[in-house]
Design a protein around this motif. Structure first.
Motif, PDB file in Angstrom:
ATOM      1  N   MET A   1       0.851  -1.194   0.000  1.00 14.76           N
ATOM      2  CA  MET A   1       0.000   0.000   0.000  1.00 14.76           C
ATOM      3  C   MET A   1       0.885   1.242   0.000  1.00 14.76           C
ATOM      4  SD  MET A   1      -2.950   1.096   2.739  1.00 14.76           S
ATOM      5  CE  MET A   1      -3.835   2.618   2.525  1.00 14.76           C
ATOM      6  N   LYS A   2       0.583   2.165  -0.880  1.00 14.76           N
ATOM      7  CA  LYS A   2       1.381   3.364  -1.020  1.00 14.76           C
ATOM      8  C   LYS A   2       1.176   4.294   0.178  1.00 14.76           C
ATOM      9  CE  LYS A   2       2.329   7.195  -4.133  1.00 14.76           C
ATOM     10  NZ  LYS A   2       1.965   7.853  -5.416  1.00 14.76           N
ATOM     11  N   SER A   3       2.297   4.814   0.688  1.00 15.86           N
ATOM     12  CA  SER A   3       2.224   5.732   1.826  1.00 15.86           C
ATOM     13  C   SER A   3       1.790   7.113   1.362  1.00 15.86           C
ATOM     14  CB  SER A   3       3.589   5.815   2.509  1.00 15.86           C
ATOM     15  OG  SER A   3       3.573   6.826   3.492  1.00 15.86           O
ATOM     16  N   ASN A   4       1.004   7.796   2.199  1.00 13.52           N
ATOM     17  CA  ASN A   4       0.588   9.168   1.912  1.00 13.52           C
ATOM     18  C   ASN A   4       1.569  10.203   2.440  1.00 13.52           C
ATOM     19  OD1 ASN A   4      -1.850   8.431   0.628  1.00 13.52           O
ATOM     20  ND2 ASN A   4      -2.853   8.174   2.619  1.00 13.52           N
ATOM     21  N   VAL A   5       2.639   9.723   3.088  1.00 11.87           N
ATOM     22  CA  VAL A   5       3.613  10.638   3.666  1.00 11.87           C
ATOM     23  C   VAL A   5       4.588  11.118   2.600  1.00 11.87           C
ATOM     24  CG1 VAL A   5       5.489  10.875   5.331  1.00 11.87           C
ATOM     25  CG2 VAL A   5       3.448   9.570   5.933  1.00 11.87           C
ATOM     26  N   VAL A   6       4.764  12.428   2.503  1.00 11.47           N
ATOM     27  CA  VAL A   6       5.742  13.029   1.595  1.00 11.47           C
ATOM     28  C   VAL A   6       6.978  13.376   2.409  1.00 11.47           C
ATOM     29  CG1 VAL A   6       6.225  14.932   0.011  1.00 11.47           C
ATOM     30  CG2 VAL A   6       3.911  13.957   0.148  1.00 11.47           C
ATOM     31  N   ASP A   7       8.092  12.718   2.127  1.00 13.77           N
ATOM     32  CA  ASP A   7       9.319  12.956   2.878  1.00 13.77           C
ATOM     33  C   ASP A   7       9.908  14.318   2.547  1.00 13.77           C
ATOM     34  OD1 ASP A   7       9.249  10.483   4.127  1.00 13.77           O
ATOM     35  OD2 ASP A   7      10.287   9.497   2.472  1.00 13.77           O
ATOM     36  N   ASN A   8      10.638  14.866   3.523  1.00 12.05           N
ATOM     37  CA  ASN A   8      11.330  16.127   3.320  1.00 12.05           C
ATOM     38  C   ASN A   8      12.692  15.862   2.698  1.00 12.05           C
ATOM     39  OD1 ASN A   8      13.087  18.525   4.114  1.00 12.05           O
ATOM     40  ND2 ASN A   8      11.086  19.220   4.799  1.00 12.05           N
ATOM     41  N   GLY A   9      13.094  16.704   1.764  1.00 13.88           N
ATOM     42  CA  GLY A   9      14.333  16.481   1.039  1.00 13.88           C
ATOM     43  C   GLY A   9      15.595  16.566   1.873  1.00 13.88           C
ATOM     44  N   TRP A  10      15.550  17.253   3.008  1.00 11.92           N
ATOM     45  CA  TRP A  10      16.747  17.367   3.841  1.00 11.92           C
ATOM     46  C   TRP A  10      16.588  16.616   5.163  1.00 11.92           C
ATOM     47  CZ3 TRP A  10      15.721  21.030   7.954  1.00 11.92           C
ATOM     48  CH2 TRP A  10      14.580  21.797   7.768  1.00 11.92           C
ATOM     49  N   ALA A  11      15.828  15.526   5.123  1.00  4.80           N
ATOM     50  CA  ALA A  11      15.581  14.724   6.318  1.00  4.80           C
ATOM     51  C   ALA A  11      16.863  14.136   6.904  1.00  4.80           C
ATOM     52  CB  ALA A  11      14.593  13.606   5.999  1.00  4.80           C
ATOM     53  N   ALA A  12      17.903  13.969   6.077  1.00 10.68           N
ATOM     54  CA  ALA A  12      19.159  13.403   6.574  1.00 10.68           C
ATOM     55  C   ALA A  12      19.782  14.262   7.671  1.00 10.68           C
ATOM     56  CB  ALA A  12      20.146  13.241   5.420  1.00 10.68           C
ATOM     57  N   LEU A  13      19.456  15.542   7.704  1.00 11.11           N
ATOM     58  CA  LEU A  13      20.032  16.428   8.715  1.00 11.11           C
ATOM     59  C   LEU A  13      19.464  16.164  10.107  1.00 11.11           C
ATOM     60  CD1 LEU A  13      20.145  19.829   6.788  1.00 11.11           C
ATOM     61  CD2 LEU A  13      21.998  18.197   7.173  1.00 11.11           C
ATOM     62  N   ARG A  14      18.390  15.394  10.189  1.00  8.23           N
ATOM     63  CA  ARG A  14      17.775  15.145  11.487  1.00  8.23           C
ATOM     64  C   ARG A  14      18.706  14.405  12.440  1.00  8.23           C
ATOM     65  NH1 ARG A  14      12.076  12.480  10.866  1.00  8.23           N
ATOM     66  NH2 ARG A  14      12.219  12.673  13.136  1.00  8.23           N
ATOM     67  N   ARG A  15      19.652  13.648  11.886  1.00  8.43           N
ATOM     68  CA  ARG A  15      20.555  12.903  12.760  1.00  8.43           C
ATOM     69  C   ARG A  15      21.487  13.813  13.552  1.00  8.43           C
ATOM     70  NH1 ARG A  15      22.885  12.163   7.610  1.00  8.43           N
ATOM     71  NH2 ARG A  15      25.092  12.747   7.463  1.00  8.43           N
ATOM     72  N   HIS A  16      21.574  15.081  13.190  1.00  7.25           N
ATOM     73  CA  HIS A  16      22.485  16.009  13.858  1.00  7.25           C
ATOM     74  C   HIS A  16      21.819  16.801  14.985  1.00  7.25           C
ATOM     75  CE1 HIS A  16      25.519  15.201  10.855  1.00  7.25           C
ATOM     76  NE2 HIS A  16      24.682  15.542   9.879  1.00  7.25           N
ATOM     77  N   THR A  17      20.512  16.676  15.151  1.00  7.98           N
ATOM     78  CA  THR A  17      19.827  17.522  16.131  1.00  7.98           C
ATOM     79  C   THR A  17      18.550  16.844  16.630  1.00  7.98           C
ATOM     80  OG1 THR A  17      18.663  19.653  16.434  1.00  7.98           O
ATOM     81  CG2 THR A  17      18.649  18.723  14.227  1.00  7.98           C
ATOM     82  N   PRO A  18      18.207  17.069  17.911  1.00  7.25           N
ATOM     83  CA  PRO A  18      16.920  16.578  18.404  1.00  7.25           C
ATOM     84  C   PRO A  18      15.764  17.507  18.050  1.00  7.25           C
ATOM     85  CG  PRO A  18      18.119  17.633  20.182  1.00  7.25           C
ATOM     86  CD  PRO A  18      19.045  17.640  18.987  1.00  7.25           C
ATOM     87  N   ALA A  19      16.068  18.643  17.394  1.00  7.50           N
ATOM     88  CA  ALA A  19      15.014  19.576  17.012  1.00  7.50           C
ATOM     89  C   ALA A  19      14.071  18.929  16.005  1.00  7.50           C
ATOM     90  CB  ALA A  19      15.624  20.845  16.416  1.00  7.50           C
ATOM     91  N   ARG A  20      12.838  19.391  15.997  1.00  5.01           N
ATOM     92  CA  ARG A  20      11.833  18.816  15.103  1.00  5.01           C
ATOM     93  C   ARG A  20      11.923  19.487  13.733  1.00  5.01           C
ATOM     94  NH1 ARG A  20      10.136  18.010  20.121  1.00  5.01           N
ATOM     95  NH2 ARG A  20       9.037  16.049  20.523  1.00  5.01           N
ATOM     96  N   ILE A  21      12.780  18.920  12.901  1.00  5.04           N
ATOM     97  CA  ILE A  21      12.958  19.442  11.550  1.00  5.04           C
ATOM     98  C   ILE A  21      12.712  18.322  10.550  1.00  5.04           C
ATOM     99  CG2 ILE A  21      14.640  21.156  12.324  1.00  5.04           C
ATOM    100  CD1 ILE A  21      16.827  19.341  11.113  1.00  5.04           C
ATOM    101  N   ALA A  22      12.391  18.718   9.297  1.00  6.41           N
ATOM    102  CA  ALA A  22      12.263  17.772   8.190  1.00  6.41           C
ATOM    103  C   ALA A  22      11.379  16.571   8.538  1.00  6.41           C
ATOM    104  CB  ALA A  22      13.650  17.295   7.748  1.00  6.41           C
ATOM    105  N   LEU A  23      10.206  16.849   9.061  1.00  7.24           N
ATOM    106  CA  LEU A  23       9.320  15.775   9.511  1.00  7.24           C
ATOM    107  C   LEU A  23       8.464  15.200   8.393  1.00  7.24           C
ATOM    108  CD1 LEU A  23       8.115  17.337  12.879  1.00  7.24           C
ATOM    109  CD2 LEU A  23       9.985  15.721  12.489  1.00  7.24           C
TER     110      LEU A  23
END
Length: 270
Positions: free
Chosen positions: A1-23
């Motif tokens: 089943m296809k997901s309805n979630v559209v990923d953020n293009g800079w989601a890889a940066l999330r590993r550097h911060t606990p801030a809620r970015i690129a969700l």
């Protein structure tokens, strides 16, 4: 089943911060998983503010490292009053003030330590005793020995309550360990406030602050090292606050490109 979630293009940066970015997004909204994570973090922050302070556990842990303590209470009778009347959290109850007067020492102490619940009892329950154990190790070999007052464990306390505690214990310096206001990724952040010649009426400009002490923030070992440096400098210069800068770590020069580093080390965290 296809997901309805559209990923953020800079989601890889999330590993550097606990801030809620690129969700990412689902339609025009947050995906379910980060939305639920936000609700959990909000609940944890609220729980930290209202959590009853287990002062007995802190006193027991202090006794295990041979640090005597006294359990005190601010003038705020309960949590509701504490949150609505900040002024009551800045002074001791009459009973606690009388207890300190009875336990005062004719010989001045070099340092009084206050452990107060503040806005997160969880923070000091987790981090206060490990921090103090490490701090004492760092101060143990100083040429001029440190005379330490019994630790004051304070229910419903705010930063300025350390001024009254330090004055009643005859301390040259007071160090307040207190639970900071919880953020949405930091329900257990501990703050440290250092004041020379404590007495009621001291202002925040007369204190040094080190904040965000927790494993995911400023490590206990580093916080203890910075605090030890500030304690020695404060005792030598008879000053804290804006006149005393944290020079425990040499500031890094500008990069070759001329841009400033992300954070300057060596500055007091206020």
């Amino acid at each position: 089943m296809k997901s309805n979630v559209v990923d953020n293009g800079w989601a890889a940066l999330r590993r550097h911060t606990p801030a809620r970015i690129a969700l990412g997004r689902a339609g025009v909204s947050l995906p379910t998983e980060p939305h639920l994570a936000f609700q959990l973090a909000h609940a944890q922050a609220r729980d930290a503010v209202h959590r009853p302070f287990d002062a007995a556990a802190v006193a027991s842990a202090l006794s295990e490292i041979d640090w005597p303590s006294l359990t005190l209470h601010s003038a705020a009778p309960d949590r509701g009053a504490y949150l609505q009347r900040p002024d009551l959290g800045r002074r001791l109850s009459d009973k606690s003030a009388a207890l300190l007067r009875r336990n005062g020492d004719a010989t001045p102490n070099d340092l009084a330590v206050v452990v107060a619940d503040g806005l997160s009892a969880l923070a000091v329950e987790r981090h206060a005793v490990p921090f103090l154990a490490r701090l004492r190790e760092l101060l143990r070999d100083d040429p001029a020995a440190w005379r330490l007052a019994p630790a004051a464990i304070v229910h419903q306390g705010r930063v300025a309550i350390g001024d009254e505690v330090g004055a009643l214990l005859g301390a040259r310096l007071v160090l307040v360990l207190i639970g900071e206001r919880p953020g949405l990724s930091s329900p257990d952040s501990m703050g440290l406030y250092l004041t020379w010649a404590p007495q009621p009426g001291r202002t925040d400009a007369e204190r040094n602050c080190i904040s965000n002490v927790r494993p995911e923030g400023l490590a206990i070992s580093e916080a203890a090292g910075r605090t030890a440096w500030l304690l020695r400098a404060a005792r030598a210069r008879a000053i804290t606050g804006v006149g005393l800068k944290d020079e425990s770590v040499v500031q890094q020069p500008l990069s070759a490109g001329g841009s400033a580093p992300f954070a300057l080390v060596g500055e007091s965290r206020r």
